[in-house]
Motif scaffolding. Sequence first.
Motif, mmCIF file in Angstrom:
data_model
loop_
_atom_site.group_PDB
_atom_site.id
_atom_site.type_symbol
_atom_site.label_atom_id
_atom_site.label_comp_id
_atom_site.label_asym_id
_atom_site.label_seq_id
_atom_site.Cartn_x
_atom_site.Cartn_y
_atom_site.Cartn_z
ATOM 1 N N GLY A 158 0.810 -1.208 0.000
ATOM 2 C CA GLY A 158 0.000 0.000 0.000
ATOM 3 C C GLY A 158 0.849 1.267 0.000
ATOM 4 O O GLY A 158 1.992 1.279 -0.487
ATOM 5 N N PRO A 159 0.331 2.367 0.566
ATOM 6 C CA PRO A 159 0.977 3.686 0.430
ATOM 7 C C PRO A 159 2.372 3.793 1.023
ATOM 8 O O PRO A 159 3.086 4.762 0.715
ATOM 9 C CB PRO A 159 0.009 4.617 1.185
ATOM 10 N N THR A 167 0.734 0.086 -8.886
ATOM 11 C CA THR A 167 1.968 -0.337 -8.220
ATOM 12 C C THR A 167 2.693 0.843 -7.595
ATOM 13 O O THR A 167 3.407 0.688 -6.596
ATOM 14 C CB THR A 167 2.890 -1.052 -9.221
ATOM 15 N N ALA A 168 2.516 2.059 -8.159
ATOM 16 C CA ALA A 168 3.182 3.248 -7.619
ATOM 17 C C ALA A 168 2.832 3.479 -6.157
ATOM 18 O O ALA A 168 3.613 4.075 -5.410
ATOM 19 C CB ALA A 168 2.801 4.479 -8.459
ATOM 20 N N SER A 169 1.665 2.989 -5.727
ATOM 21 C CA SER A 169 1.249 3.115 -4.329
ATOM 22 C C SER A 169 1.099 1.747 -3.678
ATOM 23 O O SER A 169 0.275 1.541 -2.782
ATOM 24 C CB SER A 169 -0.066 3.905 -4.225
ATOM 25 N N GLY A 170 1.900 0.787 -4.138
ATOM 26 C CA GLY A 170 1.942 -0.516 -3.483
ATOM 27 C C GLY A 170 0.704 -1.359 -3.654
ATOM 28 O O GLY A 170 0.402 -2.196 -2.790
ATOM 29 N N GLN A 171 -0.011 -1.148 -4.750
ATOM 30 C CA GLN A 171 -1.200 -1.943 -5.012
ATOM 31 C C GLN A 171 -0.942 -2.831 -6.232
ATOM 32 O O GLN A 171 0.182 -3.236 -6.461
ATOM 33 C CB GLN A 171 -2.402 -1.010 -5.204
ATOM 34 N N GLY A 197 -0.143 3.605 6.287
ATOM 35 C CA GLY A 197 -1.092 3.304 5.233
ATOM 36 C C GLY A 197 -1.779 1.976 5.479
ATOM 37 O O GLY A 197 -1.372 1.208 6.362
ATOM 38 N N THR A 198 -2.807 1.725 4.690
ATOM 39 C CA THR A 198 -3.486 0.435 4.742
ATOM 40 C C THR A 198 -3.467 -0.174 3.348
ATOM 41 O O THR A 198 -3.406 0.541 2.339
ATOM 42 C CB THR A 198 -4.943 0.568 5.223
#
Length: 666
Positions: free
Chosen positions: A426-427, A543-547, A618-619
Amino acid sequence: MGKTPLPAIFLLLILILSACQEADVEPPDETPDETAKAIESPEVRVAEFIELWKSGDFPGMHTNYLNQGTQSVYGEANFVTWQQDLHKQMGVENLEVSYTEPAEDAEWNKEQPADFSIRVAFDTIIGPVEFEKTLTLLYESHGKVEDWFVEWDPSFIVPNLEAGDQVSTEITQGPRGEMVDRNGNAIASNSTGYEVSVIPENFDTAKKQQLAELLGMSEQAIDNKLNQPWVQPHYLVPIAQIKADQSTLDELFTIRGTTSREVTMRNYPYGWALSHISGYMGPITSEQLEAWSSKGYSTETMVGRQGLEEILQERLRGRAGGRIILKKQQENAVITSVDNEPIPGETVALTIDAELQQALYEAMGEQAGTSAAIDPDTGETLALVSSPGFDPNEFVPNITNSRFQELANDPLQPFFNRFAAVYAPGPIMQPITAAIGLESGTLDPAEGYDISGKSWQRYQSWGDYRVTRPRDDVPNPIDLNKALIHSDNIYFAQQALNIQDDDFQTGLENFGFSEEIAFPIELTPSRISQDGTFGSEGQLAGTASGQGQMQVNILHMATLYSPILTNGKLYKPTLFLDDEDQQLWNENLLDAENAELLQISLSNAGKELGTELAGKSGTARERDEQNSWFVGYSLVNPDLIVAMMVEGEDEVDETVEQVIEEWNKE
């Protein structure tokens, strides 16, 4: 004419005859006997005999190399069988035999024995054996063969052994090495326990239930021990090993026919907190026995079964000592042929700070999750937690089947090592995306973007996929600082899409994604996606925010933030204190100016959370559940980076802050 006198003529004839005889006859050899006895060197025979010895070719040794006297005393069957049996009994391995080469000008006489100094060395179940002997060869005729032959006796097997002696071994196991933390605190140590035994003919069977309860086992298990094929009524039969206080021992001793002796048992002072690092001891498994059968293990051996106890088995394992005992037939006496002191196993020091580890574990309140702490300047792993853990002391000496099943069926999965797994971050990945964008030159930290709404997509061809952000009430324009503070996923999606070609993927790989993590305990590598690439623009944006499909290992996650504090250097995580510090993984990931920009933004993000830390929270959704994350460090003492993930939506930043504050006080 005058006459020559007759005597003079006679004398002259004698002289002429003598001269003729001397000219016709060759002079005899000066030493005819010594020349006949001179012979070639026996060294070739010695070398050949030793090669057969080392390879265990006892029949070849007996038939072709032993002299007549030895062959007559030791028939081939006895010679071969005896050595094979003794080698098996003593566990002989790695046999080495060498000899001292003779002088170049050495002369050999077949009427005289030839002596060679030899050294014999081999490993046994009681440790190494080494001795020196004199190997004597005699020159003999065996049928049509004339050559050097070896004079042999049983003392070439072990010192002082003679025909008719009985050989036995007494094994003393060396104590297992300990594991300690960076400050010398014991993580896995040795303590005193008790082996409880029963003499069947004296045992009060009416007290069997009481004995079973005291030992934590079933009555059937006691019966199984007492009914083993080798048991005799007067034998001492080991039943169980226990860690017991004096009151328990006193109660055991009230049961007629029971006895106990002290034994060494494993102890884990930090229990649950370090369970997934330490692992535990247990009886050797069939798979381990097969893999280690050549190293002297048996079905009765206790070995490491999980964690570092298993990984460091050979380093921690004490080397056995003991005695090879000869019961002499001729003198009716018992002597010691070999006496080896046992060798303790190695003490292994970890980079872990056990008190910090315990503090993190307790702060997590046994919620399902994981955390890691590193020193960014060295790569040393200071803590690595999987929660909940289990108590490895319950496995010493054996965990009951019912208790094992209880733990195995626990919905929180205490046996599952979460720090070895990967999760959607995530973030908390946004600072890494920012670092890649800053270094690529496509991200201007001062440039603001006008972003409206909670969701966004670049093209309608993305279909139903849209990037969403947590809030849409942050005033425009949105720059890097605001985006990091408020976890603006849309801002970072746009920045990642601005990075040219495959530079974003390359940037992530430079930070260690899709690469095996060189670590003693196997860790699942962090990955960009299932196949390591971006299948679409939408996936790249997420992916830029870990998703998307990105997943990260917790230790790697803590390590990812270290270039922000080291001006672009990424060090490999280490676990052993004797490992070389600062094992460079990669460098030039950030220049000093960009590193300082991210430090300021992370400090502002921490203040927004109301903490005294710099960091990012983040979550992230994982299997339809929201997991809470925080990665950060102290503004006062930034030599510790902590990453924490808890399954569920509980905020963890304050938990990390509490632990770091306590750690800084020490």
